[in-house]
Design an enzyme around this catalytic site. Structure first.
Site, mmCIF file in Angstrom:
data_model
loop_
_atom_site.group_PDB
_atom_site.id
_atom_site.type_symbol
_atom_site.label_atom_id
_atom_site.label_comp_id
_atom_site.label_asym_id
_atom_site.label_seq_id
_atom_site.Cartn_x
_atom_site.Cartn_y
_atom_site.Cartn_z
ATOM 1 N N ASP A 27 0.864 -1.169 0.000
ATOM 2 C CA ASP A 27 0.000 0.000 0.000
ATOM 3 C C ASP A 27 0.905 1.224 0.000
ATOM 4 O O ASP A 27 1.870 1.280 0.757
ATOM 5 C CB ASP A 27 -0.899 -0.002 1.247
ATOM 6 C CG ASP A 27 -1.815 1.204 1.275
ATOM 7 O OD1 ASP A 27 -2.425 1.487 0.239
ATOM 8 O OD2 ASP A 27 -1.902 1.847 2.328
ATOM 9 N N ASP B 87 -1.553 -0.287 6.539
ATOM 10 C CA ASP B 87 -1.744 0.277 7.874
ATOM 11 C C ASP B 87 -3.132 0.863 8.080
ATOM 12 O O ASP B 87 -3.467 1.290 9.173
ATOM 13 C CB ASP B 87 -0.695 1.358 8.166
ATOM 14 C CG ASP B 87 -0.803 2.547 7.213
ATOM 15 O OD1 ASP B 87 -1.579 2.460 6.232
ATOM 16 O OD2 ASP B 87 -0.115 3.564 7.442
ATOM 17 N N THR C 99 0.451 4.589 0.787
ATOM 18 C CA THR C 99 0.426 5.457 1.967
ATOM 19 C C THR C 99 0.835 4.681 3.209
ATOM 20 O O THR C 99 0.257 3.647 3.527
ATOM 21 C CB THR C 99 -0.973 6.054 2.167
ATOM 22 O OG1 THR C 99 -1.376 6.686 0.958
ATOM 23 C CG2 THR C 99 -0.970 7.065 3.294
#
Length: 797
Positions: A315, A553, A317
């Site tokens: 991912d 996250d 970000t």
């Protein structure tokens, strides 16, 4: 404000809330509930207890076999024939100490990574440990928070909860005051508060969290393979040992006690007793090494699993970029006044009590205007790609605004999209501020929205991301960037980090699994991916035979993390992602991942290597026992001889080899890979040793005959075992050459020192048989080289 009585029965479809104190419990009420035991006291274990560690290392079937044989040897033979028992004691002690060290590391890391829910007491919100929650506590929740106890909703501000981990229902569920909140579910949008109605062992979350965070030694191909091997070894040992016992009782030329000692000497080496120990030690040391790097391994086989990964989904970000952002530019559209736009952005920032990274950057850049009042809000959702709020402005006017992805809020032919694309190509993130013409509770609030300004954000690249991606490329692990952001922007960020490949807008991916899997193999960067798509993409990759790791996250990563072969969460990530991930990087450093991969490869590669050593010994021990039974001769070795051989050619070298660096990517079929070399190696070693033994029986006569025969056979077996060790130690490094040479020097030392000769009953007699033993070993070594090369070509894995 409507409130809920925690003791009330609720209809989940038509809840009927009753009043509750929104200030939360008082200190006295908390103390009263603690005194009554109404606390969330279920311990979340990250490792086995000390008692379980001791039992697991002491009470094994092989320890039982060795223990019985050890007791027998105390009564029938000198102490040197009981050395194998002391070796087992040392092995068991090492196993207990190492796993205890791993347990301490895991437990300390688990405390660091433990979720700390926010509880409102006496009107004040504060973080407490999960075990500090009491019945009727008021818990505040926001995006990414997991419900750790069962409860009922008291406050809801656009609250949407994902219950898919419990019910399988993929769509988030909107919650209103009075609705039940299930422990184990997590918030995907909005915020609110709920009152705890079940805590401790009554709450399902206690069991869920315990299972999710438990240090476990099961479900590992490596350990399953070793268990399979040991099962077959046990069945092979039983009839062989019975035959050996019976034959030796009838071959008592040198006395009953000596025959019993040689019988035990034949049974003991069949047990690969050090193999399980070395596997546990290697895993435990891996946990300790990773713990020093702030990496919490919530499930031990995750070390092994990540080593087998060939595709890692990242991912953007929080993984490739740091969590924070900076507003670099504000571009008003359609003649909008910049000062007015700044007021709108400041008010939007103030309207969200739990801003994400993008909104936090806007809050930092544009302060709130006090005379604007928020009348309604729509929290950001990764499925919607935008958030919104309605305001009563200072002059009495009302307005509704949306803030989100331009390519979602704008029509395809809008000229602002071209400007957005140019900015995205530079790796910048762009948000659109649009004035809505519909209410926020409208099914399509974005329809007809008028673009007002572009907010340009710069993302902070992680300084270690480029090196980590380069490591994966060198290790033949394919990296796939999967993000909810604009595809062009994500591709530009990936390009800055040196990641090349095709960039794909996930909205144009085929819906059918086969087409999606093909597109995933061809592409590298994927933008505008929805949470459900992330999960589908993981499944599509797995359908093509890939072993997939997923990092993330945010709450939009939870489902994909759960379905991936290995889920990796950042320590600063949402509580929900940490709960489902097998590995948590507590220091939030993506650069720790190569260490986990390397540790797994070290464990698997080295255990495969040393397992061959142990099982060669098992195979030649069984073969020697069978040949002794068939020829009706005395077993050639006493326990002391095989203890010496095992220590020098297996025990000591295996310990160093098991902990050595190893970067080779883990390959499947552990049992086949080990047995295809162990069986031919053991057969050659056993046959050659027995040939030397039979030749010595014909050559030697008179007193001391059996000792001379044993010494010649021991020399042959030692030399062949050393050659097996030399093959296993390849490719050579200076320390591996030194290790093999040191074992040879140690054996030579035993042969040359008189008291060691006597202690181990080893004395080479004459010149003919010792040189014949060397010649037989040389022929066997050449046969091993040819046979192992042929096996490698004939039975590739």
């Amino acid at each position: 404000m409507r409130h809920i009585d925690a003791g009330a029965e609720l209809d989940p479809v038509h809840p009927v809330p009753v009043p509750v104190n929104t200030r939360g419990l008082t200190a006295a009420e908390v103390a009263d509930r603690i005194a009554r035991g109404q606390v969330n006291d279920v311990p979340v274990r990250s490792s086995r207890s000390m008692g379980e560690i001791v039992r697991a290392n002491v009470f094994t079937r092989f320890n039982a076999i060795i223990g019985v044989l050890w007791l027998i040897m105390f009564f029938v033979a000198p102490i040197q024939d009981s050395l194998f028992g002391f070796v087992i004691l040392a092995n068991t002690g090492i196993g207990i100490v190492q796993e205890w060290r791993a347990k301490k590391t895991l437990d300390s890391l688990a405390v660091i990574g433990e979720a700390r829910p926010t509880v409102r007491r006496d009107g004040t919100a504060a973080e407490v440990s999960t075990s500090g929650i009491v019945l009727d506590d008021l818990l505040e929740i926001g995006p990414g928070d997991k419900a750790v106890v069962d409860g009922v909703c008291v406050e809801a501000d656009g609250l949407e909860i994902d219950e898919s981990l419990l019910t399988g229902e993929a769509d988030p569920v909107a919650k209103r005051p009075g609705d039940p909140i299930m422990s184990g579910s997590f918030v995907v949008a909005g915020g609110g508060a709920f009152q705890a109605t079940k805590v401790g062992r009554e709450a399902y979350a206690a069991r869920l969290a315990e299972e999710a965070s438990r240090f476990t030694l099961v479900h590992s191909e490596l350990r399953t393979g070793i268990s399979t091997i040991l099962k077959y070894v046990t069945w092979m040992m039983i009839p062989t040992a019975i035959g050996l016992v019976v034959s030796q009782l009838f071959v008592k030329q040198h006395g009953f006690k000596d025959s019993v000692a040689r019988t035990v000497g034949g049974i003991v080496p069949m047990v690969p007793e050090g193999l399980v120990l070395l596997t546990s030690v290697a895993f435990a040391i891996g946990v300790i090494r990773l713990g020093r790097k702030q990496c919490l391994v919530q499930e031990l086989p995750a070390i092994e699993g990540l080593a087998r990964v060939d595709t890692v989904c990242l991912d953007k970000t929080g993984t490739l970029t740091e969590g924070g952002m900076d507003v670099t530019e504000l571009r008003p559209l359609q003649g909008a006044e910049e000062s007015y736009v700044r007021k709108v952005l400041g008010a939007l920032g103030e309207s969200d009590p739990r801003p994400n990274a993008s909104l936090q950057a806007i809050i930092d850049a544009y302060p709130d205007v006090e005379d604007w009042r928020c009348t309604e809000s729509l929290p950001f959702s990764s499925a919607r790609k935008y958030s919104g709020a309605s305001f009563s402005e200072g002059d009495g006017e009302s307005s509704t605004w949306l803030l989100g992805a331009p390519d979602v809020l704008l029509a395809e032919d809008d000229p602002a999209l071209a400007e957005t694309a140019r900015l995205n190509e530079q790796g910048l993130r762009v948000l659109l501020l649009a004035r809505a013409g519909r209410d926020l509770d409208d099914p399509e609030p974005a329809r007809g929205a008028r673009p007002t300004a572009l907010v340009v954000l710069e993302q902070r690249l992680r300084p270690d991301a480029a090196d980590t991606l380069r490591y994966f490329a060198e290790q033949d692990v394919h990296a796939k960037v999967i993000s909810g952001d604009n595809a062009v922007s994500v591709g530009a960020v990936a390009g800055k980090l040196g990641l090349t490949g095709r960039t794909v807008d996930a909205r144009r991916l085929p819906a059918e699994p086969e087409g999606m899997a093909r597109a995933l193999d061809e592409g590298t960067v994927f933008g505008r991916v929805t949470p459900q798509q992330k999960r589908t993409m993981v499944a599509a990759l797995q359908s093509r035979g890939h072993t997939v790791a997923m990092t993330g996250d945010g709450v939009n990563d939870v489902l994909a993390l759960k379905d991936a072969d290995i889920g990796v969460s950042m320590g600063s990530g949402s509580e929900a992602t940490r709960a489902v991930a097998q590995i948590v990087l507590l220091d939030n450093s993506f650069a720790t991942l190569p260490s986990v991969v390397a540790e797994g490869r070290r464990v698997i590669g080295n255990i495969t290597r040393v397992a061959t050593l142990f099982l060669v010994k098992t195979v030649y021990s069984v073969l020697l026992a069978l040949l002794v039974v068939c020829w009706q001769v005395e077993y050639p070795f006493l326990p002391r001889h095989l203890t010496l051989l095992s220590t020098l050619t297996i025990g000591v070298p295996a310990f160093f080899l098991a902990l050595a660096p190893n970067k080779e990517r883990a390959r499947p079929h552990f049992v086949r890979r080990v047995m295809r070399y162990a069986i031919p190696g053991g057969l050659v070693a056993g046959a050659a040793t027995f040939v030397t033994y039979l030749a010595a029986r014909h050559y030697y006569t008179g007193p001391g005959q059996l000792d001379a025969e044993t010494s010649a056979a021991t020399l042959t077996l030692f030399l062949i075992s050393m050659w097996v060790l030399a093959i296993i130690a390849r490719p050579y490094t200076w320390w591996r050459i030194a290790l093999v040479a040191a074992m040879g020097v140690a054996f030579l030392f035993v042969l040359m020192v008189p008291w060691l000769q006597h202690f181990f009953a080893l004395k080479l007699v004459g010149m003919t048989m010792p040189w014949l033993a060397v010649a037989v070993a040389a022929v066997a070594a050449a046969a091993l080289e040819l046979l192992w090369r042929w096996v490698g070509r004939r039975f590739p894995v």
